[in-house]
Structures are given as C-alpha cells and as structure tokens.
Design a protein around this motif. Structure first.
Motif, PDB file in Angstrom:
ATOM      1  N   PHE A  24     -56.176   9.371  -3.752  1.00 27.14           N
ATOM      2  CA  PHE A  24     -54.872   9.778  -4.167  1.00 27.14           C
ATOM      3  C   PHE A  24     -54.139   8.341  -4.213  1.00 27.14           C
ATOM      4  CE2 PHE A  24     -55.833  13.662  -1.768  1.00 27.14           C
ATOM      5  CZ  PHE A  24     -56.225  14.559  -2.979  1.00 27.14           C
ATOM      6  N   VAL A  27     -50.607   8.391  -6.057  1.00 26.50           N
ATOM      7  CA  VAL A  27     -50.440   9.657  -6.443  1.00 26.50           C
ATOM      8  C   VAL A  27     -49.680   9.855  -7.404  1.00 26.50           C
ATOM      9  CG1 VAL A  27     -49.241  11.632  -5.230  1.00 26.50           C
ATOM     10  CG2 VAL A  27     -49.898   9.753  -3.721  1.00 26.50           C
ATOM     11  N   HIS A  31     -53.077  13.161 -10.100  1.00 28.33           N
ATOM     12  CA  HIS A  31     -53.067  13.742  -8.766  1.00 28.33           C
ATOM     13  C   HIS A  31     -52.235  14.814  -8.648  1.00 28.33           C
ATOM     14  CE1 HIS A  31     -54.386   9.468  -7.474  1.00 28.33           C
ATOM     15  NE2 HIS A  31     -55.351  10.172  -7.912  1.00 28.33           N
ATOM     16  N   THR A  53     -57.814  12.844   2.833  1.00 28.63           N
ATOM     17  CA  THR A  53     -57.894  11.442   2.300  1.00 28.63           C
ATOM     18  C   THR A  53     -58.512  10.605   3.258  1.00 28.63           C
ATOM     19  OG1 THR A  53     -56.415  10.055   1.017  1.00 28.63           O
ATOM     20  CG2 THR A  53     -55.564  10.780   3.066  1.00 28.63           C
ATOM     21  N   ARG A  77     -48.356   6.677   0.344  1.00 28.24           N
ATOM     22  CA  ARG A  77     -49.291   7.906  -0.091  1.00 28.24           C
ATOM     23  C   ARG A  77     -48.874   9.108   0.457  1.00 28.24           C
ATOM     24  NH1 ARG A  77     -55.659   7.533   1.238  1.00 28.24           N
ATOM     25  NH2 ARG A  77     -54.714   5.555   1.726  1.00 28.24           N
TER      26      ARG A  77
END
Length: 315
Positions: A24, A27, A31, A53, A77
């Motif tokens: 990711f 993002v 995603h 993740t 993230r």
C-alpha cells in the motif's frame, strides 16, 4: 483505527475479520478500490476490516540500498488506510524468515489463525508467499480449504493501471499534478522542521526546512505551489510556495533540501515541529540567478503564482 505491530497485539476477542494484504505504498486509487471493497465486505458481515501490511517494505529487505524512496512513510500509510474505512491494520515486521513462508504457511498462520478471516479481498495482481509463488488462484484454493471467501477486485485505471511505481515516476519528474490523479490526493512529505541557513528569512521569505530524514519521495528540483499542514498533518492547512533543490544562486549547499514558505505568515515558530508538506503543482524549474535582487523578484512572482494555483487571495 487500531494498529497491531505483530500478531501478539491482536485482541483475544477477535471473532472474525475481512482482510486485505499489501504494501500500500502511497495508498493510491488502485489500492483504495481494494480497501473500499474490504471495508464494504466487512460491514456486510459485521466484522472488522483489516489491512495486513509490511514494514520495512519487502524491496528494502531483498534489495537493500537499491530501492527507490517510498511515496509514503508508515505514519502516512496508516493515516491514509484509516481514511478509507479500515478498522485495524496489522503491521508485520518484514524479514527474510517471513519471506520464506510458503503461501499455505502464510495463510494458515496469519489469515486463518491470527485474524480469523471470514473473507479475503485481493487485487487482480496479488502475490504472496515464498518467491511470490501465491496468486489470486492460490488464495481462492486456500480459502476453500480453510473456510474463508476470496473476493478479487479488478485493476483500476484508464489507459494504464494505477500503481505506486507510476505515481513515483511522476513525482520524481516533477509532475505532481498528474501524480495527484493516481493518488487521489496531493503527494506529501512528512518531516521535522530544522534550522537552515536563514537566507529566506533574511530575504523576506522565511521557510520551514524539512529534516533529511523526512519521509516521502522528493519531487524534482523546482518551485511548487502547495500546502503546509501543522501538528503532524492534523492541524491547520496553510498555503505555501515550496522549493526543492540546492539553492544554486548561492552555490554552497550540496544536498537537496525541501523548504516551504508559508505565504503571508512571518509569525510562525515551526522548529522541531513535525509537519506535512503537500505538493499541488510545479510552478517552474530551479534557476540560478545573478544576484539577490533578481532572486527576490522571482520569489515574489512564485508566491503570486502559488496563490493563483491554490485559489487563495493575496495576503
């Protein structure tokens, strides 16, 4: 959003979940399609939506010193995952031992036993397990064997699939406006404000210099219209003209620096504060000027251009 750094932090009372897996980075909108599908599936089943993740990024473990900078650090993230409706994120410390797990070992250990997955949502190009040997078909077969459904989300994008590598290419070329189309938001960097050489303040344009440890891909050298967000990104959003480069007019800085001039504000005290700088549009390339007067005249133009791009009034 809850954050679990390892399976030992997963609550004992977790009775089920819908899980998606990925790095990711950034993002981006591709995603987000998978993450949104995960959140929707979780709501339908009445269980948490969980993103699994890795940190550090697998490429940094397998190819240390040769990988490009990430679009987003872990803090950003996680914040972006929370924004799209993820209830919890399991951050696994990525090691060569973790990479050596077979697809079945990974699924049984993390998805079945730790997260009690009732459904797993993956992208069309999902890969997992030793040597990336597992794919969507492997996941579907393992889901059938271990009692969870598998939903596959198609690639998202028009002429080209939205990807972290594409967004990074655009950022590194300076085309942050095009990168925003893929990311669904302005590209950002996060870092602590450190003391520079105070030239901007002396010229009437004080700047907030990001520490070299700032996270996020550094755009191409140049001047950008952007925003500075205070209080680790959760506070006020201030219009800024952002410079990236080595200040060639003075010629005594070896490393590239990112410095943001908050337009119309000379009262800010940002040293040692963590801020987020967002890049909206590149205004021009870096130029070496003959003398301070020419530089100051151009900086005034940069401020006016930045305000125009951001839709802000002169202050």
């Amino acid at each position: 959003m809850q954050v679990w750094h390892g399976i030992e932090q997963i609550p004992d009372g977790l009775s089920g979940s819908v899980v998606t897996i990925g790095n990711f980075d950034g993002v981006h909108r591709g995603h987000r399609a998978v993450l949104t599908a995960t959140a929707e599936r979780a709501r339908s089943l009445g269980v948490p939506a969980v993103a699994l993740t890795f940190d550090p990024h697998p490429a940094q473990v397998h190819r240390p010193g040769t990988t490009p900078p990430l679009l987003t650090g872990l803090t950003d993230r996680l914040a972006l995952l929370a924004e799209v409706g993820i209830d919890a994120t399991l951050v696994l410390h990525y090691t060569l031992d973790l990479a050596a797990l077979t697809p079945e070992e990974f699924v049984t250990g993390y998805l079945r036993d730790a997260l009690r997955a009732r459904a797993v949502v993956v992208g069309h190009d999902a890969r997992f397990g030793r040597g990336n040997s597992g794919d969507q078909h492997t996941m579907a077969a393992l889901g059938q064997e271990h009692g969870f459904a598998v939903d596959v989300v198609a690639d998202v994008g028009a002429d080209r699939r939205w990807s972290s590598s594409w967004a990074r290419e655009l950022v590194e070329s300076g085309d942050v406006a095009a990168a925003e189309t893929i990311l669904g938001r302005p590209h950002r960097m996060r870092g602590v404000v450190v003391r520079g050489q105070a030239r901007g303040r002396d010229l009437g344009f004080p700047t907030a210099n990001l520490a070299p440890s700032a996270t996020g891909t550094i755009p191409a050298d140049g001047v950008y219209a952007g925003w500075l967000r205070r209080h680790a990104g959760a506070g006020e959003r201030l219009p800024a003209a952002v410079s990236v480069g080595t200040n060639p007019t003075f010629g005594d800085i070896a490393e590239r620096i990112v410095e943001a001039h908050v337009i119309g504000r000379s009262d800010l005290h940002l040293y040692d504060e963590e801020v987020v700088v967002e890049f909206v549009e590149r205004l021009r390339a870096t130029v070496r000027y003959e003398g301070v007067e020419a530089l100051v005249a151009q900086m005034r133009l940069d401020v006016a251009d930045a305000l125009a791009v951001l839709g802000e009034s002169a202050v």
